[in-house]
Write a protein that holds these residues in place. Structure first.
Motif: not given
Length: 344
Positions: A112-138
């Motif tokens: 979901n690369p387009d989601a980064v556009e919303g970072f300016t509201k707090r200047n924070i972007i979150a990384n997902p949990n390690c097990s979620t990251a690999q799951l959603v890539v697939a």
């Protein structure tokens, strides 16, 4: 002129991995500053072929820093990330502190690369949990192709997900087994050496653990809130690398061969799927690798439009450090963050 990057939690497993990956990928940084708590100030950490001295997170001035890669834990992030963001520094946080805030993007760049556009509201972007990251890539390329209806996941998560103390406990317990010393449980609720534990994080009222809930909530936020997903998270006696057995039910027809071809072309995925001895990837082989490996792709005849797949990834890299740096690279590539020293 390049960027100035701070790595908070630089003495931990993920913080050290972040420093390594920044150097490996030649991130355009003029200065990299390792940060930690006061007790770690002055310690040496490696950044490429250089040695850096750790500085104090609590006294550091972020006003001239472009990115803070935050891997100091949820409580530290809750306290410091808003303060850092308010100084104009973009925080990419590896903890669970900000993942479920509606105004904080939760991002995997391949998904979901387009989601980064919303970072300016707090200047924070979150990384997902390690097990979620690999799951959603697939899951993402398969969802685009045939629309996922339901997912059943069983995770086999390495002890490095619990930090250095967890890795030390597996090592010490394994050694104790061979020399007949007493087995001590400190980090884990039960012995982890030569055992598996179906319990990661705290139990919730519905019987799921917080780790299992993270997979559900994060997949829905990043991929599709309509997907039904259930998970059982298990800690296994492996030092690095998470594995997942995933059963997927689709709305539309998709064959194993079609899925294999789709995943071979998908960003971040590497298919190793030979129906022979050793024709699959295990956590041991994925350690130190950036890809999300997918094996054992086969049709599930018990449901309509069903597939089973096996997913393996280095949880310290794609599940944490690498994903954070990919987010920073995405912000730079899209021109959403420019170096302060360059702008000045």
């Amino acid at each position: 002129m390049g960027f100035k990057i701070a790595v908070a939690g630089a003495t931990g497993n993920v913080g050290r991995e972040m420093l390594d990956i920044l150097a490996e990928r030649n991130f355009p940084a003029d200065e990299v500053v390792p940060l930690a708590s006061s007790r770690s100030v002055g310690r040496d950490v490696s950044y490429g072929d250089r040695t850096l001295k750790v500085r104090n997170l609590e006294t550091y001035d972020f006003s001239g820093t472009d990115f803070c890669l935050m891997s100091a834990g949820g409580k530290v992030s809750e306290k410091w990330s808003p303060k850092i963001g308010a100084q104009g520094c973009v925080v990419i946080d590896n903890s669970s502190a900000w993942r479920y805030h509606a105004d904080v993007p939760l991002v995997v760049p391949e998904v979901n690369p387009d989601a980064v556009e919303g970072f300016t509201k707090r200047n924070i972007i979150a990384n997902p949990n390690c097990s979620t990251a690999q799951l959603v890539v697939a899951l993402k390329p398969l969802h685009d192709a045939a629309k996922i209806r339901r997912v059943v996941v069983a995770t086999y998560q390495s002890v490095s997900g619990g930090g250095k103390d967890a890795m030390d406990e597996l090592f010490n317990q394994t050694r104790a087994v061979f020399v007949a010393d007493p087995i001590e449980n400190k980090k884990f609720t039960k012995r982890i050496a030569f055992n598996v534990i179906p319990h990661i994080d705290v139990f919730m009222d519905d019987g799921y653990t917080k780790e299992e809930w993270k997979v559900l909530a994060e997949t829905k936020k990043m991929l599709d809130p309509k997907i039904k997903i259930t998970c059982t998270a298990v800690r296994v006696p492996v030092f690095i690398g998470h594995a997942e057995a995933v059963n997927i039910e689709f709305e539309n027809e998709i064959s194993a061969d079609e899925a294999r071809d789709i995943l071979r072309d998908a960003p971040g995925c590497l298919v190793v799927d030979k129906r022979e001895d050793g024709g699959y990837v295990t956590p041991y082989e994925c350690a130190g690798e950036d890809a999300t490996f997918i094996s054992r792709i086969r049709e599930d005849a018990t449901v309509e439009n069903g597939l089973n797949i096996w997913i393996v990834s280095d949880n310290l890299r794609k599940g944490a450090a690498l994903n954070a740096i990919q987010i920073a690279e995405l912000l730079v590539a899209r021109g959403l963050v420019t170096a302060k020293n360059q702008a000045a």
